[in-house]
Design a protein around this motif. Structure first.
Motif, PDB file in Angstrom:
ATOM      1  N   LEU A 329       0.827  -1.202   0.000  1.00  0.00           N
ATOM      2  CA  LEU A 329       0.000   0.000   0.000  1.00  0.00           C
ATOM      3  C   LEU A 329       0.861   1.253   0.000  1.00  0.00           C
ATOM      4  O   LEU A 329       0.585   2.209  -0.742  1.00  0.00           O
ATOM      5  N   LEU A 330       1.917   1.271   0.804  1.00  0.00           N
ATOM      6  CA  LEU A 330       2.815   2.426   0.840  1.00  0.00           C
ATOM      7  C   LEU A 330       3.447   2.658  -0.526  1.00  0.00           C
ATOM      8  O   LEU A 330       3.539   3.795  -0.994  1.00  0.00           O
ATOM      9  N   ASN A 331       3.891   1.578  -1.165  1.00  0.00           N
ATOM     10  CA  ASN A 331       4.475   1.708  -2.503  1.00  0.00           C
ATOM     11  C   ASN A 331       3.461   2.298  -3.484  1.00  0.00           C
ATOM     12  O   ASN A 331       3.794   3.170  -4.295  1.00  0.00           O
ATOM     13  N   ALA A 332       2.222   1.807  -3.406  1.00  0.00           N
ATOM     14  CA  ALA A 332       1.193   2.262  -4.342  1.00  0.00           C
ATOM     15  C   ALA A 332       0.865   3.737  -4.141  1.00  0.00           C
ATOM     16  O   ALA A 332       0.764   4.502  -5.105  1.00  0.00           O
ATOM     17  N   ILE A 333       0.710   4.164  -2.888  1.00  0.00           N
ATOM     18  CA  ILE A 333       0.373   5.568  -2.628  1.00  0.00           C
ATOM     19  C   ILE A 333       1.526   6.478  -3.026  1.00  0.00           C
ATOM     20  O   ILE A 333       1.314   7.565  -3.597  1.00  0.00           O
ATOM     21  N   TYR A 334       2.754   6.052  -2.752  1.00  0.00           N
ATOM     22  CA  TYR A 334       3.905   6.871  -3.135  1.00  0.00           C
ATOM     23  C   TYR A 334       3.972   7.049  -4.649  1.00  0.00           C
ATOM     24  O   TYR A 334       4.122   8.163  -5.156  1.00  0.00           O
ATOM     25  N   LEU A 335       3.836   5.951  -5.391  1.00  0.00           N
ATOM     26  CA  LEU A 335       4.010   6.025  -6.845  1.00  0.00           C
ATOM     27  C   LEU A 335       2.818   6.691  -7.529  1.00  0.00           C
ATOM     28  O   LEU A 335       3.000   7.489  -8.455  1.00  0.00           O
ATOM     29  N   THR A 336       1.602   6.394  -7.066  1.00  0.00           N
ATOM     30  CA  THR A 336       0.426   6.974  -7.715  1.00  0.00           C
ATOM     31  C   THR A 336       0.284   8.459  -7.424  1.00  0.00           C
ATOM     32  O   THR A 336      -0.503   9.152  -8.087  1.00  0.00           O
ATOM     33  N   HIS A 337       1.057   8.959  -6.464  1.00  0.00           N
ATOM     34  CA  HIS A 337       1.069  10.405  -6.211  1.00  0.00           C
ATOM     35  C   HIS A 337       1.542  11.167  -7.449  1.00  0.00           C
ATOM     36  O   HIS A 337       1.179  12.326  -7.655  1.00  0.00           O
ATOM     37  N   TYR A 338       2.352  10.497  -8.290  1.00  0.00           N
ATOM     38  CA  TYR A 338       2.923  11.148  -9.467  1.00  0.00           C
ATOM     39  C   TYR A 338       2.138  10.839 -10.744  1.00  0.00           C
ATOM     40  O   TYR A 338       2.501  11.306 -11.820  1.00  0.00           O
ATOM     41  N   ALA A 339       1.077  10.041 -10.639  1.00  0.00           N
ATOM     42  CA  ALA A 339       0.327   9.649 -11.832  1.00  0.00           C
ATOM     43  C   ALA A 339      -1.130  10.070 -11.706  1.00  0.00           C
ATOM     44  O   ALA A 339      -1.648  10.255 -10.605  1.00  0.00           O
ATOM     45  N   ALA A 340      -1.789  10.203 -12.819  1.00  0.00           N
ATOM     46  CA  ALA A 340      -3.199  10.593 -12.843  1.00  0.00           C
ATOM     47  C   ALA A 340      -4.029   9.434 -13.388  1.00  0.00           C
ATOM     48  O   ALA A 340      -3.509   8.557 -14.086  1.00  0.00           O
ATOM     49  N   PRO A 341      -5.342   9.400 -13.075  1.00  0.00           N
ATOM     50  CA  PRO A 341      -6.205   8.347 -13.627  1.00  0.00           C
ATOM     51  C   PRO A 341      -6.156   8.389 -15.151  1.00  0.00           C
ATOM     52  O   PRO A 341      -6.007   9.472 -15.735  1.00  0.00           O
ATOM     53  N   PRO A 342      -6.320   7.236 -15.869  1.00  0.00           N
ATOM     54  CA  PRO A 342      -6.514   5.906 -15.281  1.00  0.00           C
ATOM     55  C   PRO A 342      -5.207   5.202 -14.915  1.00  0.00           C
ATOM     56  O   PRO A 342      -5.225   4.108 -14.366  1.00  0.00           O
ATOM     57  N   THR A 343      -4.050   5.817 -15.230  1.00  0.00           N
ATOM     58  CA  THR A 343      -2.763   5.194 -14.904  1.00  0.00           C
ATOM     59  C   THR A 343      -2.638   4.925 -13.413  1.00  0.00           C
ATOM     60  O   THR A 343      -2.062   3.926 -12.984  1.00  0.00           O
ATOM     61  N   ARG A 344      -3.200   5.802 -12.595  1.00  0.00           N
ATOM     62  CA  ARG A 344      -3.103   5.675 -11.140  1.00  0.00           C
ATOM     63  C   ARG A 344      -3.693   4.338 -10.672  1.00  0.00           C
ATOM     64  O   ARG A 344      -3.077   3.625  -9.883  1.00  0.00           O
ATOM     65  N   GLU A 345      -4.887   4.000 -11.172  1.00  0.00           N
ATOM     66  CA  GLU A 345      -5.523   2.755 -10.765  1.00  0.00           C
ATOM     67  C   GLU A 345      -4.741   1.543 -11.279  1.00  0.00           C
ATOM     68  O   GLU A 345      -4.598   0.531 -10.585  1.00  0.00           O
ATOM     69  N   ASP A 346      -4.225   1.640 -12.495  1.00  0.00           N
ATOM     70  CA  ASP A 346      -3.448   0.533 -13.049  1.00  0.00           C
ATOM     71  C   ASP A 346      -2.184   0.284 -12.238  1.00  0.00           C
ATOM     72  O   ASP A 346      -1.798  -0.870 -11.988  1.00  0.00           O
ATOM     73  N   LEU A 347      -1.520   1.370 -11.824  1.00  0.00           N
ATOM     74  CA  LEU A 347      -0.311   1.226 -11.011  1.00  0.00           C
ATOM     75  C   LEU A 347      -0.631   0.594  -9.667  1.00  0.00           C
ATOM     76  O   LEU A 347       0.122  -0.254  -9.163  1.00  0.00           O
ATOM     77  N   ALA A 348      -1.740   1.015  -9.063  1.00  0.00           N
ATOM     78  CA  ALA A 348      -2.124   0.446  -7.769  1.00  0.00           C
ATOM     79  C   ALA A 348      -2.370  -1.054  -7.893  1.00  0.00           C
ATOM     80  O   ALA A 348      -1.930  -1.846  -7.049  1.00  0.00           O
ATOM     81  N   ASP A 349      -3.054  -1.478  -8.966  1.00  0.00           N
ATOM     82  CA  ASP A 349      -3.287  -2.903  -9.176  1.00  0.00           C
ATOM     83  C   ASP A 349      -1.984  -3.654  -9.414  1.00  0.00           C
ATOM     84  O   ASP A 349      -1.823  -4.807  -8.988  1.00  0.00           O
ATOM     85  N   LEU A 350      -1.050  -3.009 -10.097  1.00  0.00           N
ATOM     86  CA  LEU A 350       0.243  -3.642 -10.364  1.00  0.00           C
ATOM     87  C   LEU A 350       1.031  -3.875  -9.076  1.00  0.00           C
ATOM     88  O   LEU A 350       1.670  -4.923  -8.902  1.00  0.00           O
ATOM     89  N   LEU A 351       0.976  -2.914  -8.168  1.00  0.00           N
ATOM     90  CA  LEU A 351       1.800  -2.972  -6.963  1.00  0.00           C
ATOM     91  C   LEU A 351       1.169  -3.771  -5.833  1.00  0.00           C
ATOM     92  O   LEU A 351       1.875  -4.351  -5.014  1.00  0.00           O
ATOM     93  N   ILE A 352      -0.151  -3.774  -5.756  1.00  0.00           N
ATOM     94  CA  ILE A 352      -0.817  -4.513  -4.680  1.00  0.00           C
ATOM     95  C   ILE A 352      -1.282  -5.853  -5.236  1.00  0.00           C
ATOM     96  O   ILE A 352      -2.454  -6.061  -5.534  1.00  0.00           O
ATOM     97  N   GLN A 353      -0.338  -6.758  -5.409  1.00  0.00           N
ATOM     98  CA  GLN A 353      -0.627  -8.100  -5.871  1.00  0.00           C
ATOM     99  C   GLN A 353      -0.877  -9.000  -4.663  1.00  0.00           C
ATOM    100  O   GLN A 353      -0.180  -8.905  -3.652  1.00  0.00           O
ATOM    101  N   ARG A 354      -1.841  -9.893  -4.774  1.00  0.00           N
ATOM    102  CA  ARG A 354      -2.105 -10.802  -3.658  1.00  0.00           C
ATOM    103  C   ARG A 354      -0.916 -11.744  -3.473  1.00  0.00           C
ATOM    104  O   ARG A 354      -0.337 -12.255  -4.445  1.00  0.00           O
TER     105      ARG A 354
END
Length: 359
Positions: A329-354
């Motif tokens: 979650l920390l990685n996702a919030i840090y990285l998505t701070h620099y991106a805008a939708p829809p890239t933001r959601e894609d990055l979050a899904d990429l980083l928060i893998q089960r």
């Protein structure tokens, strides 16, 4: 909850509460010594059991505080740990027992050791990461017999060629080849307890938990290499895990203030009952929304916590059916701070893998 008895309060702000810790129960009272005072360690004097010799020393500030607890941790101090967490930590402090912390990856098990060391001003956390090949002696000390033999041979060659000096073939200088490990350093006779993190004990070989029993119970260990030369060299200066020089007497190290030891486990195996009865046990569950927001605030600041609220909620929703870790979650919030939708959601899904995805 009555807070009066708490030494560690989980407030995040350093204080001198460790001085109010009462004496240990008789069965956990250790008599190692003489104790090294902080002034001796700072000055590099050899009169105590541990005089510093150019290393960090036990009372040096922990350089990992910002990385482990967050550069913005002051903004998150309003959040206190759960009562059961405070009770377990303080029980371990009072009873001079190790704290066995179990939980999924990313629940803050290792961070707990750093939080206690920071708040109680106990210096740098000694860390012993465990892998499948780890053996007890690595935590206690290392003896470089090969380097010593090479130095003896070089010195002998120099003498044969008419040179003087060099390493002696006798016992003199053996301390140059010995360095105490994290556990060995934690058991030095200090006036205040050191904090030791034995990380991921469940990754160890089946024998290590049993091998730890005697050391954790008796608070001491011997160095056979130094015992053998004790008649001619009763005091030997060796390096610690801090990089400081300490005096070991008669080849034996015995603690004075039993260290605050945190053993972490991801719950991937069971431990023997003999180890469990010697520990205070704490199980950490997945953090809730308030704790996750506090974690984000501590590491990334107030704005990141506000802008990442949607990702926190999504993370919580997924954590009910999937194994995910807070550092994702920390990685996702840090990285998505620099991106805008829809890239933001894609990055979050990429980083928060089960983490329990079938292979």
């Amino acid at each position: 909850m009555n807070d009066e008895w708490l030494i560690y309060r989980g407030v995040g702000e350093p204080h001198d509460g460790i001085g109010a810790l009462p004496g240990p129960p008789p069965w956990r009272d250790f008599d190692g010594g003489p104790a090294a005072e902080p002034a001796d360690a700072a000055a590099g004097e050899g009169g105590g059991a541990a005089g510093a010799g150019g290393g960090q020393g036990p009372d040096a500030p922990d350089g990992n505080v910002a990385r482990r607890l967050g550069a913005h941790r002051q903004a998150a101090e309003a959040h206190r740990p759960e009562p059961e967490e405070l009770e377990a930590v303080n029980a371990a402090l009072y009873l001079r027992r190790p704290l066995l912390v179990t939980g999924y990856p990313g629940t803050g098990k290792s961070t707990l050791a750093h939080a206690v060391a920071h708040e109680l001003k106990l210096g740098r956390v000694l860390r012993w990461p465990v892998v499948s090949r780890t053996v007890l002696q690595e935590g206690l000390y290392r003896y470089d017999a090969i380097a010593r033999l090479q130095d003896v041979q070089i010195a002998a060659g120099g003498r044969a060629g008419g040179a003087s000096g060099g390493a002696s073939g006798g016992s003199s200088g053996i301390g140059r080849y010995i360095r105490l490990g994290p556990l060995g350093t934690a058991l030095l006779p200090t006036a205040r307890p050191r904090v030791l993190l034995i990380d991921e004990l469940d990754k160890s070989d089946i024998d290590l938990p049993n091998d730890l029993l005697n050391v954790l119970e008796e608070g001491e260990f011997t160095l056979p290499e130094l015992e053998r030369v004790a008649d001619t060299e009763p005091e030997v200066r060796v390096l610690t895990d801090d990089g400081a020089k300490v005096t070991v007497r008669d080849g034996r190290v015995r603690c004075r203030a039993f260290p605050f030891i945190v053993l972490t486990s991801n719950g991937e195996r069971d431990f023997p009952a003999a180890l469990l009865r010697r520990c205070i046990q704490l199980k950490l569950g997945q953090p809730g929304e308030k704790r996750l927001a506090t974690m984000v605030r501590a590491h990334l600041g107030e704005e990141a916590a506000r802008l990442g609220a949607d990702l926190i909620r999504e993370f919580l929703s997924r954590s009910r059916t999937e194994l995910v870790a807070a550092d994702q979650l920390l990685n996702a919030i840090y990285l998505t701070h620099y991106a805008a939708p829809p890239t933001r959601e894609d990055l979050a899904d990429l980083l928060i893998q089960r983490l329990d995805r079938p292979r």
